[in-house]
Design an enzyme around this catalytic site. Sequence first.
Site, PDB file in Angstrom:
ATOM      1  N   LEU A  65       0.930  -1.205   0.071  1.00  0.00           N
ATOM      2  CA  LEU A  65       0.085   0.083   0.084  1.00  0.00           C
ATOM      3  C   LEU A  65       0.764   1.236   0.020  1.00  0.00           C
ATOM      4  O   LEU A  65       2.051   1.256   0.214  1.00  0.00           O
ATOM      5  CB  LEU A  65      -0.876   0.080   1.311  1.00  0.00           C
ATOM      6  CG  LEU A  65      -1.808  -1.338   1.227  1.00  0.00           C
ATOM      7  CD1 LEU A  65      -2.514  -1.193   2.506  1.00  0.00           C
ATOM      8  CD2 LEU A  65      -2.726  -1.302   0.096  1.00  0.00           C
ATOM      9  N   PRO A  66       0.134   2.516  -0.339  1.00  0.00           N
ATOM     10  CA  PRO A  66       1.148   3.540  -0.476  1.00  0.00           C
ATOM     11  C   PRO A  66       1.840   4.279   0.782  1.00  0.00           C
ATOM     12  O   PRO A  66       2.939   4.444   0.768  1.00  0.00           O
ATOM     13  CB  PRO A  66       0.046   4.473  -0.703  1.00  0.00           C
ATOM     14  CG  PRO A  66      -1.049   3.866  -1.686  1.00  0.00           C
ATOM     15  CD  PRO A  66      -1.329   2.466  -0.756  1.00  0.00           C
ATOM     16  N   THR A 100       6.304   0.570   1.948  1.00  0.00           N
ATOM     17  CA  THR A 100       7.523   1.536   2.578  1.00  0.00           C
ATOM     18  C   THR A 100       6.780   2.222   3.313  1.00  0.00           C
ATOM     19  O   THR A 100       6.076   3.223   2.867  1.00  0.00           O
ATOM     20  CB  THR A 100       8.317   2.367   1.403  1.00  0.00           C
ATOM     21  OG1 THR A 100       9.032   1.189   0.666  1.00  0.00           O
ATOM     22  CG2 THR A 100       9.322   2.928   2.207  1.00  0.00           C
ATOM     23  N   LYS A 175      15.718   0.119   5.545  1.00  0.00           N
ATOM     24  CA  LYS A 175      15.364   0.472   4.048  1.00  0.00           C
ATOM     25  C   LYS A 175      15.551   2.100   3.921  1.00  0.00           C
ATOM     26  O   LYS A 175      16.242   2.677   3.078  1.00  0.00           O
ATOM     27  CB  LYS A 175      13.972   0.249   3.616  1.00  0.00           C
ATOM     28  CG  LYS A 175      13.491   0.997   2.338  1.00  0.00           C
ATOM     29  CD  LYS A 175      12.620   0.438   1.415  1.00  0.00           C
ATOM     30  CE  LYS A 175      12.276   1.431   0.384  1.00  0.00           C
ATOM     31  NZ  LYS A 175      12.132   1.054  -0.889  1.00  0.00           N
ATOM     32  N   LYS A 250       9.692  10.846  -0.689  1.00  0.00           N
ATOM     33  CA  LYS A 250       8.819  10.301   0.344  1.00  0.00           C
ATOM     34  C   LYS A 250       9.592   9.273   1.189  1.00  0.00           C
ATOM     35  O   LYS A 250       9.370   9.526   2.498  1.00  0.00           O
ATOM     36  CB  LYS A 250       7.772   8.981  -0.233  1.00  0.00           C
ATOM     37  CG  LYS A 250       6.898   8.195   0.621  1.00  0.00           C
ATOM     38  CD  LYS A 250       6.406   6.984  -0.079  1.00  0.00           C
ATOM     39  CE  LYS A 250       5.960   6.210   1.025  1.00  0.00           C
ATOM     40  NZ  LYS A 250       5.440   4.718   0.788  1.00  0.00           N
TER      41      LYS A 250
HETATM   42  P1  NAD Z   1       0.669   2.450  -6.092  1.00  0.00           P
HETATM   43  O1  NAD Z   1       0.115   3.579  -5.861  1.00  0.00           O
HETATM   44  O2  NAD Z   1       0.876   2.083  -7.653  1.00  0.00           O
HETATM   45  O3  NAD Z   1      -0.243   1.024  -5.669  1.00  0.00           O
HETATM   46  C1  NAD Z   1      -0.908   1.296  -4.253  1.00  0.00           C
HETATM   47  C2  NAD Z   1      -2.298   0.289  -4.430  1.00  0.00           C
HETATM   48  O4  NAD Z   1      -2.865   0.149  -3.312  1.00  0.00           O
HETATM   49  C3  NAD Z   1      -3.121   1.130  -5.646  1.00  0.00           C
HETATM   50  O5  NAD Z   1      -3.490   0.222  -6.556  1.00  0.00           O
HETATM   51  C4  NAD Z   1      -4.285   1.422  -4.529  1.00  0.00           C
HETATM   52  O6  NAD Z   1      -5.605   1.158  -4.918  1.00  0.00           O
HETATM   53  C5  NAD Z   1      -4.364   0.457  -3.467  1.00  0.00           C
HETATM   54  N1  NAD Z   1      -4.904   0.722  -2.238  1.00  0.00           N
HETATM   55  C6  NAD Z   1      -4.580   1.774  -1.475  1.00  0.00           C
HETATM   56  N2  NAD Z   1      -5.473   1.610  -0.340  1.00  0.00           N
HETATM   57  C7  NAD Z   1      -6.130   0.413  -0.220  1.00  0.00           C
HETATM   58  C8  NAD Z   1      -7.086  -0.162   0.480  1.00  0.00           C
HETATM   59  N3  NAD Z   1      -7.321   0.203   1.729  1.00  0.00           N
HETATM   60  N4  NAD Z   1      -7.087  -1.476   0.196  1.00  0.00           N
HETATM   61  C9  NAD Z   1      -6.965  -2.102  -0.887  1.00  0.00           C
HETATM   62  N5  NAD Z   1      -6.130  -1.498  -1.849  1.00  0.00           N
HETATM   63  C10 NAD Z   1      -5.698  -0.249  -1.615  1.00  0.00           C
HETATM   64  O7  NAD Z   1       2.045   2.200  -5.342  1.00  0.00           O
HETATM   65  P2  NAD Z   1       3.200   1.057  -5.739  1.00  0.00           P
HETATM   66  O8  NAD Z   1       4.139   1.969  -6.611  1.00  0.00           O
HETATM   67  O9  NAD Z   1       2.839  -0.031  -5.998  1.00  0.00           O
HETATM   68  O10 NAD Z   1       3.928   1.215  -4.275  1.00  0.00           O
HETATM   69  C11 NAD Z   1       3.370   0.665  -3.096  1.00  0.00           C
HETATM   70  C12 NAD Z   1       4.330   0.477  -2.090  1.00  0.00           C
HETATM   71  O11 NAD Z   1       5.858   0.142  -2.543  1.00  0.00           O
HETATM   72  C13 NAD Z   1       4.677   2.159  -1.469  1.00  0.00           C
HETATM   73  O12 NAD Z   1       4.716   2.187  -0.142  1.00  0.00           O
HETATM   74  C14 NAD Z   1       6.089   2.422  -2.211  1.00  0.00           C
HETATM   75  O13 NAD Z   1       6.811   3.368  -1.382  1.00  0.00           O
HETATM   76  C15 NAD Z   1       6.888   0.958  -2.371  1.00  0.00           C
HETATM   77  N6  NAD Z   1       7.761   1.136  -3.320  1.00  0.00           N
HETATM   78  C16 NAD Z   1       7.466   1.415  -4.529  1.00  0.00           C
HETATM   79  C17 NAD Z   1       8.472   1.176  -5.292  1.00  0.00           C
HETATM   80  C18 NAD Z   1       8.207   1.791  -6.953  1.00  0.00           C
HETATM   81  O14 NAD Z   1       9.136   1.903  -7.701  1.00  0.00           O
HETATM   82  N7  NAD Z   1       6.963   1.913  -7.252  1.00  0.00           N
HETATM   83  C19 NAD Z   1       9.745   0.822  -5.056  1.00  0.00           C
HETATM   84  C20 NAD Z   1      10.223   0.381  -3.823  1.00  0.00           C
HETATM   85  C21 NAD Z   1       8.832   0.696  -2.704  1.00  0.00           C
END
Ligand code: NAD
Length: 301
Positions: A65-66, A100, A175, A250
């Site tokens: 999740l975000p 994260t 991390k 972030k």
């Molecule tokens: P994203 O925004 O693409 O995906 C998050 C998903 O969570 C969305 O599809 C959203 O609809 C869903 N969501 C939010 N609240 C929800 C709930 N209550 N129930 C169900 N679904 C829900 O984000 P992402 O890029 O996939 O990143 C996710 C995590 O991974 C973050 O914490 C980010 O910091 C971390 N991260 C991302 C990357 C990257 O390159 N994108 C790399 C390392 C870590």
Amino acid sequence: MTNIAFIGLGNMGGPMAANLLKAGHNVVAFDLVKTALDEFVTIGGVAASSAASAVENAQVVISMLPAGKHVAGLYLGNEQEKNGLLMLLTKGCLVIDSSTIDAQTSRSVGLYANDLGIKFVDAPVSGGTAGAKAGTLSFIVGGEVEAFALAEPILNAMGKNIFHAGPAGAGQVAKMCNNMLLSVLMAGTSEALRMGVENGLDAKVLSDIMVKSSGRNWALEIYNPVPGVMDGTPASNDYQGGFMVDLMNKDLGLALAAAQASDSAVPLGQKAAELFKDHGAQGHGRLDFSSIYQHYSSKKV
Ligand code: NAD
């Protein structure tokens, strides 16, 4: 084969859940976005109508999740109403949160899970969307030894390097330390290369010199921030792909909050955070973080 509930099929969660399916697990997923669920069904996954129904037969729950507020909302819910997802899980169930987030939220969810007889690990990842698709993520895990041992085979289906950093919350702290250091290395490397170029040096020649000298570091060796110096880097592709400035901002926000909570001195982390924040505010938030090189000119910094 394990019954897994997967919550959050975003840029990272979507391909991670796909790799669990490929490994032969039963995966029931939930996301607030219907198109993400539809896509998951087309590759053989099962879509649930809510997080609660996704966990009905789950032995393992994974979330991606975000931010911390989404993770706390999902697992702890409203404190008075006690309507968090943890309340619905059976004893012995394993929860893996790969988002994260701040270490304090991970610790709170871990403590509450422990009270209910549920195992919990925080397992933030490194490796980005490319690593999520390829199944080569690094997982940096915080949790009890027993919970880590249960999580490891599941994480192996989505990643290549699985580290145990310490108790719940330790994965997040490790991390943050790594990404704060990365921001300092990238800013420092950009600063040195920019100064060299402004003094008439060729960026490739200077990079070759420093990579064999004591200034050698990951940014210089693997991820050179100057366009055209290295093939296959985001810098040589208009800073597209890679790790976005917004995501670095972030992570630096989380790192500085953790430093404040532990009263740790992080002057270089603070300066790097300032540079990346300014860079993002100038409309570059969606570029790869090595674009901080472009921020380095006497006019901007
Ligand atoms: P994203 O925004 O693409 O995906 C998050 C998903 O969570 C969305 O599809 C959203 O609809 C869903 N969501 C939010 N609240 C929800 C709930 N209550 N129930 C169900 N679904 C829900 O984000 P992402 O890029 O996939 O990143 C996710 C995590 O991974 C973050 O914490 C980010 O910091 C971390 N991260 C991302 C990357 C990257 O390159 N994108 C790399 C390392 C870590």
